[in-house]
Scaffold this motif. Structure first.
Motif, PDB file in Angstrom:
ATOM      1  N   UNK A 163       0.833  -1.183   0.000  1.00  0.00           N
ATOM      2  CA  UNK A 163       0.000   0.000   0.000  1.00  0.00           C
ATOM      3  C   UNK A 163       0.880   1.250   0.000  1.00  0.00           C
ATOM      4  N   UNK A 164       0.475   2.269  -0.770  1.00  0.00           N
ATOM      5  CA  UNK A 164       1.294   3.468  -0.922  1.00  0.00           C
ATOM      6  C   UNK A 164       1.524   4.185   0.402  1.00  0.00           C
ATOM      7  N   UNK A 165       0.555   4.135   1.313  1.00  0.00           N
ATOM      8  CA  UNK A 165       0.737   4.805   2.610  1.00  0.00           C
ATOM      9  C   UNK A 165       1.843   4.141   3.414  1.00  0.00           C
ATOM     10  N   UNK A 166       1.980   2.829   3.269  1.00  0.00           N
ATOM     11  CA  UNK A 166       3.048   2.118   3.967  1.00  0.00           C
ATOM     12  C   UNK A 166       4.394   2.449   3.329  1.00  0.00           C
ATOM     13  N   UNK A 167       4.437   2.494   1.994  1.00  0.00           N
ATOM     14  CA  UNK A 167       5.674   2.870   1.299  1.00  0.00           C
ATOM     15  C   UNK A 167       6.117   4.267   1.737  1.00  0.00           C
ATOM     16  N   UNK A 168       5.188   5.212   1.750  1.00  0.00           N
ATOM     17  CA  UNK A 168       5.529   6.585   2.127  1.00  0.00           C
ATOM     18  C   UNK A 168       6.023   6.668   3.570  1.00  0.00           C
ATOM     19  N   UNK A 169       5.494   5.802   4.420  1.00  0.00           N
ATOM     20  CA  UNK A 169       5.921   5.827   5.826  1.00  0.00           C
ATOM     21  C   UNK A 169       7.373   5.415   5.974  1.00  0.00           C
ATOM     22  N   UNK A 170       7.898   4.705   4.990  1.00  0.00           N
ATOM     23  CA  UNK A 170       9.274   4.234   5.045  1.00  0.00           C
ATOM     24  C   UNK A 170      10.285   5.299   4.608  1.00  0.00           C
ATOM     25  N   UNK A 171       9.815   6.534   4.431  1.00  0.00           N
ATOM     26  CA  UNK A 171      10.730   7.650   4.168  1.00  0.00           C
ATOM     27  C   UNK A 171      11.290   8.206   5.477  1.00  0.00           C
ATOM     28  N   UNK A 172      10.626   7.916   6.579  1.00  0.00           N
ATOM     29  CA  UNK A 172      11.059   8.393   7.900  1.00  0.00           C
ATOM     30  C   UNK A 172      11.328   9.890   7.908  1.00  0.00           C
ATOM     31  N   UNK A 173      10.433  10.636   7.253  1.00  0.00           N
ATOM     32  CA  UNK A 173      10.548  12.082   7.248  1.00  0.00           C
ATOM     33  C   UNK A 173      11.449  12.638   6.167  1.00  0.00           C
ATOM     34  N   UNK A 174      12.125  11.768   5.413  1.00  0.00           N
ATOM     35  CA  UNK A 174      13.021  12.233   4.353  1.00  0.00           C
ATOM     36  C   UNK A 174      12.365  12.173   2.980  1.00  0.00           C
ATOM     37  N   UNK A 175      13.156  12.355   1.948  1.00  0.00           N
ATOM     38  CA  UNK A 175      12.641  12.359   0.578  1.00  0.00           C
ATOM     39  C   UNK A 175      12.621  10.976  -0.048  1.00  0.00           C
ATOM     40  N   UNK A 176      13.521  10.109   0.362  1.00  0.00           N
ATOM     41  CA  UNK A 176      13.653   8.793  -0.250  1.00  0.00           C
ATOM     42  C   UNK A 176      13.109   7.692   0.657  1.00  0.00           C
ATOM     43  N   UNK A 177      12.684   6.600   0.023  1.00  0.00           N
ATOM     44  CA  UNK A 177      12.235   5.416   0.761  1.00  0.00           C
ATOM     45  C   UNK A 177      13.444   4.541   1.052  1.00  0.00           C
ATOM     46  N   UNK A 178      13.665   4.239   2.325  1.00  0.00           N
ATOM     47  CA  UNK A 178      14.815   3.414   2.693  1.00  0.00           C
ATOM     48  C   UNK A 178      14.425   2.113   3.384  1.00  0.00           C
ATOM     49  N   UNK A 179      13.157   1.960   3.735  1.00  0.00           N
ATOM     50  CA  UNK A 179      12.738   0.777   4.469  1.00  0.00           C
ATOM     51  C   UNK A 179      11.678  -0.009   3.731  1.00  0.00           C
ATOM     52  N   UNK A 180      11.479  -1.232   4.166  1.00  0.00           N
ATOM     53  CA  UNK A 180      10.464  -2.113   3.597  1.00  0.00           C
ATOM     54  C   UNK A 180       9.574  -2.660   4.713  1.00  0.00           C
ATOM     55  N   UNK A 181       8.293  -2.530   4.538  1.00  0.00           N
ATOM     56  CA  UNK A 181       7.294  -3.202   5.364  1.00  0.00           C
ATOM     57  C   UNK A 181       6.170  -3.602   4.436  1.00  0.00           C
ATOM     58  N   UNK A 182       5.551  -4.725   4.684  1.00  0.00           N
ATOM     59  CA  UNK A 182       4.477  -5.164   3.791  1.00  0.00           C
ATOM     60  C   UNK A 182       3.125  -4.620   4.209  1.00  0.00           C
ATOM     61  N   UNK A 183       2.933  -4.408   5.514  1.00  0.00           N
ATOM     62  CA  UNK A 183       1.658  -3.870   5.999  1.00  0.00           C
ATOM     63  C   UNK A 183       1.807  -3.462   7.452  1.00  0.00           C
ATOM     64  N   UNK A 184       0.856  -2.686   7.932  1.00  0.00           N
ATOM     65  CA  UNK A 184       0.776  -2.335   9.343  1.00  0.00           C
ATOM     66  C   UNK A 184      -0.574  -2.797   9.856  1.00  0.00           C
ATOM     67  N   UNK A 185      -0.587  -3.344  11.047  1.00  0.00           N
ATOM     68  CA  UNK A 185      -1.850  -3.737  11.653  1.00  0.00           C
ATOM     69  C   UNK A 185      -2.663  -2.483  11.955  1.00  0.00           C
ATOM     70  N   UNK A 186      -3.985  -2.604  12.005  1.00  0.00           N
ATOM     71  CA  UNK A 186      -4.824  -1.434  12.281  1.00  0.00           C
ATOM     72  C   UNK A 186      -4.465  -0.760  13.600  1.00  0.00           C
ATOM     73  N   UNK A 187      -4.225  -1.563  14.600  1.00  0.00           N
ATOM     74  CA  UNK A 187      -3.862  -1.008  15.906  1.00  0.00           C
ATOM     75  C   UNK A 187      -3.188  -2.096  16.728  1.00  0.00           C
ATOM     76  N   UNK A 188      -2.399  -1.680  17.676  1.00  0.00           N
ATOM     77  CA  UNK A 188      -1.703  -2.642  18.520  1.00  0.00           C
ATOM     78  C   UNK A 188      -1.830  -2.333  20.000  1.00  0.00           C
ATOM     79  N   UNK A 189      -2.489  -1.251  20.340  1.00  0.00           N
ATOM     80  CA  UNK A 189      -2.658  -0.925  21.749  1.00  0.00           C
ATOM     81  C   UNK A 189      -4.059  -0.401  22.001  1.00  0.00           C
ATOM     82  N   UNK A 190      -4.537  -0.624  23.217  1.00  0.00           N
ATOM     83  CA  UNK A 190      -5.875  -0.199  23.589  1.00  0.00           C
ATOM     84  C   UNK A 190      -6.043  -0.313  25.092  1.00  0.00           C
TER      85      UNK A 190
END
Length: 471
Positions: A163-190
């Protein structure tokens, strides 16, 4: 305390990594992000009137042949799927398919946690990367990214299933993508809550309040006050509304009010923002004025879960990953799981993602474009949601809790862009919240004392100064 927080973060990263690369079960990285649906699942089938895809699409290019090359994938544990579970069997099938498709041999490396970054940087400097794919522990990606030790991946992810939102999250605030993740769970704490305690008091429980769209800081506090009682009349409270570790609660409350501890885009510590300060003032009030938190007896990390299991607290904010080791088999009463209540500035439920672990490809790895495709082919894009639901069904007590964990009604959003793992920012905030317990300091005074130090700590990591000092 550092050791305790490291345990929490490491477990969280371990679960996410195992999910995305090996088991396909749920657990999520990093991990603070909106629920995402893999593109493969989101794509609709063509209508009957449409021309079949096979007749219009150009033939796919054959996969690259890497001539029997060994593709090394590094974790800080042995990720080789050797179990007899269905998940491990499916992982082995994916590995076999990848090895045949690209003519490679997949090998998993077990690299010591704290040695990973040094091993990556030194091997890159020697023009001999020690692995093609490296799972970077929480926080290490910052220095390696800014130090030029990682391969930018933007050009290799243009037709990705991620998903593009996951790809964009791998920029870590920069211009380039440096990380790989396939997905994020909806939530992990409650919030875990004790149904018996609420029922005996004749109060609506958090699930009922959430169903009415009335689960917020005020209703949580109201319940916590009414459930903090002296049951035997000895002048001492023997039941409390809440239990928790201050360094966990601070993060959850800040996110639930739409605030952040750190802003990746500006590279600034921002726990002094209005939304964050409102959360910290609320936390201070809970401890010192309302006194609805059961005091821990020397172990801020272990005590809260123990109290919840013993049935002496009504609500325990925590992570889904805690259930198997800290709640199941230890909880005698019926219980449930809901989201962190909404803060005054929030229009929906928010769950933070503070950690920064990710997969990366070291600079100098040959055929990086193909390595990315190999990594993607190892991911269970077509089954992660199903596997997560199965996992939640095994550990959660009722359908409502499962629906919450799966975000079936799209009520909760993970907070991207606020990850601080490894920057030293949260350490400074924790020094302030620790003093809340005793009422030794106010949030405004405490934050003013440490915000500059927190910013300096982040700058030190991002500039690479910290890595230079270690050398």
């Amino acid at each position: 305390m550092k050791q305790l927080k490291k345990k929490s973060s490491a477990w969280f990263m371990l679960l996410t990594a195992v999910v995305t690369l090996v088991t396909g079960c749920s657990g999520g990285n990093n991990a603070s992000a909106p629920a995402t649906t893999p593109a493969a699942e989101a794509t609709q089938a063509p209508a009957a009137s449409e021309t079949p895809a096979a007749a219009t699409e150009a033939p796919k290019e054959p996969a690259a042949n890497l001539n029997g090359r060994e593709i090394r994938i590094s974790h800080w544990w042995d990720a080789t799927p050797v179990g007899d579970s269905e998940a491990d069997e499916l992982a082995r099938e994916r590995i076999k398919a990848v090895e045949e498709k690209y003519n490679v041999k997949i090998k998993y490396l077990n690299t010591e946690y704290w040695s990973t970054a040094e091993k990556l940087s030194s091997s890159v400097m020697a023009s001999d990367p020690f692995a093609e794919i490296v799972r970077l522990p929480d926080g290490f990606i910052w220095g390696l990214m800014h130090g030029g030790f990682l391969t930018p991946l933007d050009d290799y992810l243009k037709d990705s299933l991620i998903d593009q939102s996951v790809i964009d999250s791998m920029r870590f605030g920069g211009d380039k993508v440096y990380g790989l993740e396939s997905w994020y769970s909806p939530n992990d704490s409650g919030v875990f809550y004790n149904k018996r305690i609420f029922k005996e008091a004749g109060l609506k429980d958090p699930q009922q309040l959430m169903d009415e769209d009335n689960w917020n800081w005020n209703t949580m506090l109201d319940a916590a006050k009414k459930l903090t009682i002296d049951k035997n009349g000895d002048g001492k409270m023997d039941q409390y509304g809440l239990a928790g570790a201050h360094y966990v609660i601070s993060e959850l409350l800040i996110a639930s009010n739409g605030g952040k501890i750190y802003d990746e885009a500006t590279q600034k510590a921002v726990f002094d923002s209005p939304a964050s300060m409102e959360a910290l003032n609320f936390l201070h009030k809970l401890y010192t004025q309302d006194k609805v938190f059961k005091p821990n007896e020397g172990n801020d990390w272990e005590d809260p879960a123990k109290y919840f299991g013993e049935g002496t607290v009504a609500m325990y904010p925590g992570g889904l990953w805690e259930i198997e080791g800290r709640i199941l088999g230890k909880m005698k009463d019926e219980w449930g799981y809901v989201y962190i209540p909404k803060g005054p500035q929030a229009d929906k439920y928010y769950d933070p993602l503070g950690q920064t672990a990710a997969y990366a490809i070291p600079k100098g790895v040959k055929d990086a474009d193909t390595i990315v495709k190999i990594w993607e082919d190892l991911q269970p894009f077509d089954s992660w949601q199903e596997n997560r639901r199965l996992s939640m069904e095994n550990i959660l007590p009722d359908e409502a809790s499962i629906a919450n964990a799966m975000n079936d009604e799209d009520k909760v959003e993970r907070v991207f862009g606020g990850r601080y793992g490894g920057l030293g920012v949260k350490d400074q905030l924790d020094k302030v919240t620790e003093k809340f317990l005793k009422g030794e300091i106010t949030p405004s005074t405490g934050v003013a004392q440490v915000i500059g130090t927190a910013q300096a700590a982040a700058k030190k990591v991002l500039s690479g100064e910290q890595d230079k000092e270690k050398k």
